[in-house]
Design a protein around this motif. Structure first.
Motif, short mmCIF file in Angstrom:
data_model
loop_
_atom_site.label_atom_id
_atom_site.label_comp_id
_atom_site.label_asym_id
_atom_site.label_seq_id
_atom_site.Cartn_x
_atom_site.Cartn_y
_atom_site.Cartn_z
N PRO A 16 37.96 -0.46 25.41
CA PRO A 16 36.93 -1.34 25.99
C PRO A 16 37.08 -2.82 25.63
CG PRO A 16 36.06 -0.26 24.04
CD PRO A 16 37.45 0.29 24.24
N VAL A 17 38.19 -3.22 25.02
CA VAL A 17 38.39 -4.64 24.72
C VAL A 17 38.69 -5.37 26.03
CG1 VAL A 17 39.71 -6.33 23.42
CG2 VAL A 17 39.28 -4.07 22.44
N GLU A 18 37.89 -6.34 26.39
CA GLU A 18 38.10 -7.07 27.64
C GLU A 18 39.33 -7.97 27.53
OE1 GLU A 18 34.55 -9.17 28.54
OE2 GLU A 18 33.39 -7.35 28.99
N SER A 19 39.99 -8.16 28.66
CA SER A 19 41.25 -8.90 28.65
C SER A 19 41.07 -10.34 28.20
CB SER A 19 41.92 -8.84 30.03
OG SER A 19 41.07 -9.41 31.02
N ASP A 20 39.96 -11.00 28.60
CA ASP A 20 39.74 -12.38 28.17
C ASP A 20 39.65 -12.47 26.65
OD1 ASP A 20 39.85 -13.45 30.67
OD2 ASP A 20 37.68 -13.67 30.93
N LEU A 21 38.95 -11.50 26.04
CA LEU A 21 38.84 -11.47 24.59
C LEU A 21 40.19 -11.20 23.95
CD1 LEU A 21 37.17 -11.42 21.97
CD2 LEU A 21 36.76 -8.98 22.38
N PHE A 22 40.92 -10.23 24.51
CA PHE A 22 42.22 -9.87 23.94
C PHE A 22 43.17 -11.05 24.01
CE2 PHE A 22 45.91 -7.60 22.81
CZ PHE A 22 45.56 -6.33 22.39
N MET A 23 43.26 -11.67 25.20
CA MET A 23 44.22 -12.76 25.38
C MET A 23 43.81 -14.02 24.62
SD MET A 23 46.60 -11.54 27.22
CE MET A 23 47.02 -10.32 28.47
N GLY A 24 42.51 -14.30 24.55
CA GLY A 24 42.07 -15.56 23.98
C GLY A 24 41.79 -15.53 22.49
N GLU A 25 41.32 -14.39 21.96
CA GLU A 25 40.86 -14.36 20.59
C GLU A 25 41.63 -13.41 19.68
OE1 GLU A 25 38.65 -16.47 19.61
OE2 GLU A 25 38.31 -17.25 21.63
N ILE A 26 42.48 -12.57 20.26
CA ILE A 26 43.16 -11.54 19.46
C ILE A 26 44.66 -11.77 19.38
CG2 ILE A 26 43.71 -9.07 19.33
CD1 ILE A 26 40.89 -8.54 20.47
N VAL A 27 45.32 -11.94 20.53
CA VAL A 27 46.78 -12.04 20.55
C VAL A 27 47.27 -13.18 19.66
CG1 VAL A 27 48.79 -12.56 21.97
CG2 VAL A 27 47.06 -10.98 22.81
N GLY A 28 48.12 -12.83 18.70
CA GLY A 28 48.68 -13.82 17.80
C GLY A 28 47.74 -14.29 16.72
N LYS A 29 46.53 -13.73 16.67
CA LYS A 29 45.53 -14.21 15.71
C LYS A 29 45.08 -13.16 14.71
CE LYS A 29 43.65 -17.72 18.88
NZ LYS A 29 44.47 -17.46 20.07
#
Length: 397
Positions: A16-29
């Motif tokens: 259920p992780v939304e793509s905007d959250l994954f791409m903006g706040e998670i990837v590489g962080k």
């Protein structure tokens, strides 16, 4: 597959992780764990290589039995050697030899284990503008991995049994892939994460971790990819500028052996600084950087493995066609030609059909007669037949 298709597939797999959250706040962080959900995404992840992941892997014995590698936290005996086997039963016996010596079997280059997995890998490659790959980790009970970090971002999907992950809470180093001989990292403060079939973990590259297997046996997929870094973007800008400026393609020094010879390398030092000055000047233009990234994307797609060639079929304006499952494309206009980059191939076509090709690239399914542009049905049919032959398009069933 266009951007919307790729993003939709990614979001379905990581829900259920939304793509905007994954791409903006998670990837590489930061790491993230998706655990214990009974939704469609859980079932999708669990069935990524079929309902019986062990059988799927063993049926691929011809491709993988000779390529096995392994790892272990503290080896007690040398590992078995990979070898050719006659069938799934012999492949399983070979895996058990590794497990008997407490090694986890590592099966590299496993992205073709199923069409669903291959399509997800292609979506990752398209979204993150870089190559991706899959490794299968098959562990016996009690197996332990060494403490380590990876030079790539990882999506780990549990398929069989259970695993316990120990993941450092320290900031990921985002380490470079060419760093060799670095000391074994300290895991420091850590989180303990128990995963079961259908669960997913994401770890940025350089996240220190280790894994153990409490269940009788365990299988998980480790999907490796790297988002575009600042260095990658700068390299793309330099590559594009070097196409435009001969200076950057010239010998860097007065001697061909200057680097090997060592010592003062004049005029190399001055020429490097001049090259950097030229790059900085060119990069003041947003359009220059955007164009450089488009060229990078085109080369990336062209360097992917080729699509399976299509069989000749009869096509008319009423034929419905669609993208093949792992087809992606990038278009570049070079003077009088359009470079239509698809996996493993660059197709050069007259620039007059640019609008038509962009429609084809952007629409996952369409009627041949609906292709726009200053072309007639004969040209529409010819374009579609060419892209069916290359494997980019397939007739809709």
């Amino acid at each position: 597959m266009n951007y919307e298709d790729a993003l939709s597939l990614f979001e379905a797999m990581t829900a259920p992780v939304e793509s905007d959250l994954f791409m903006g706040e998670i990837v590489g962080k930061r790491p993230v764990a998706v655990l214990g959900s009974d939704d469609d995404a859980q079932a999708m992840r669990f069935g990524l290589i079929g309902d019986d992941p062990k059988a799927t892997i063993l049926d691929a014995y011809r491709r993988h039995a000779t390529e096995l590698t392994c790892h272990i936290a503290e080896p007690k005996v040398p590992p078995p050697e990979p070898r050719a086997v006659a069938g799934p039963e012999e492949f399983q016996a070979l895996v058990k030899e590794y497990h008997a010596a407490e090694y986890t079997v590592r099966i590299p280059q496993a992205s073709q284990l199923s069409p669903q997995l291959a399509r997800f890998i292609r979506a990752l490659e398209y979204l993150f503008s870089g190559m991706a790959d899959t490794v299968v980790f098959w562990s016996g009970q009690g197996a332990e991995a060494p403490v380590h970090d990876d030079e790539y971002d990882v999506i780990a999907i549990q398929l069989l049994g259970k695993k316990k992950w120990y993941v450092s809470r320290e900031e990921a180093s985002l380490r470079n892939p060419w760093r060799i001989g670095t000391p074994v990292p300290e895991i420091g403060r850590k989180s303990e994460i128990d995963v079961e079939p259908g669960d997913m973990l994401y770890l940025p590259r350089g996240t220190v971790h280790t894994v153990s297997t409490p269940s009788e046996e365990s299988i998980h997929l480790s999907i490796a990819f790297n988002p575009v870094t600042v260095r990658d973007a700068m390299q793309a800008a330099l590559d594009y500028l070097s196409d435009e400026e001969r200076f950057l393609r010239e010998n860097a020094s007065g001697r061909g052996d200057a680097v090997a010879r060592g010592g003062a390398m004049a005029p190399l030092e001055d020429r490097v600084r001049e090259g950097l000055d030229r790059l900085v000047e060119a990069a003041k233009s947003d359009d220059f950087i955007r164009t450089a990234m488009r060229y990078r994307q085109s080369r990336l797609i062209g360097d992917m493995p080729k699509l399976d060639k299509g069989k000749p079929v009869m096509v008319d304006p009423d034929t419905i066609v669609r993208h093949s499952p792992t087809a992606v494309a990038a278009l570049l206009v070079n003077g009088e030609h359009v470079d239509f980059a698809q996996p493993g191939e660059h197709i050069l076509v007259n620039a007059a059909v640019e609008q038509s090709l962009r429609f084809i690239a952007d629409h996952a399914q369409f009627r041949v007669g609906d292709i726009p542009g200053p072309v007639d049905d004969q040209v529409r049919v010819a374009l579609v037949q060419r892209l069916i032959a290359s494997g980019f398009l397939v007739p809709d069933a």
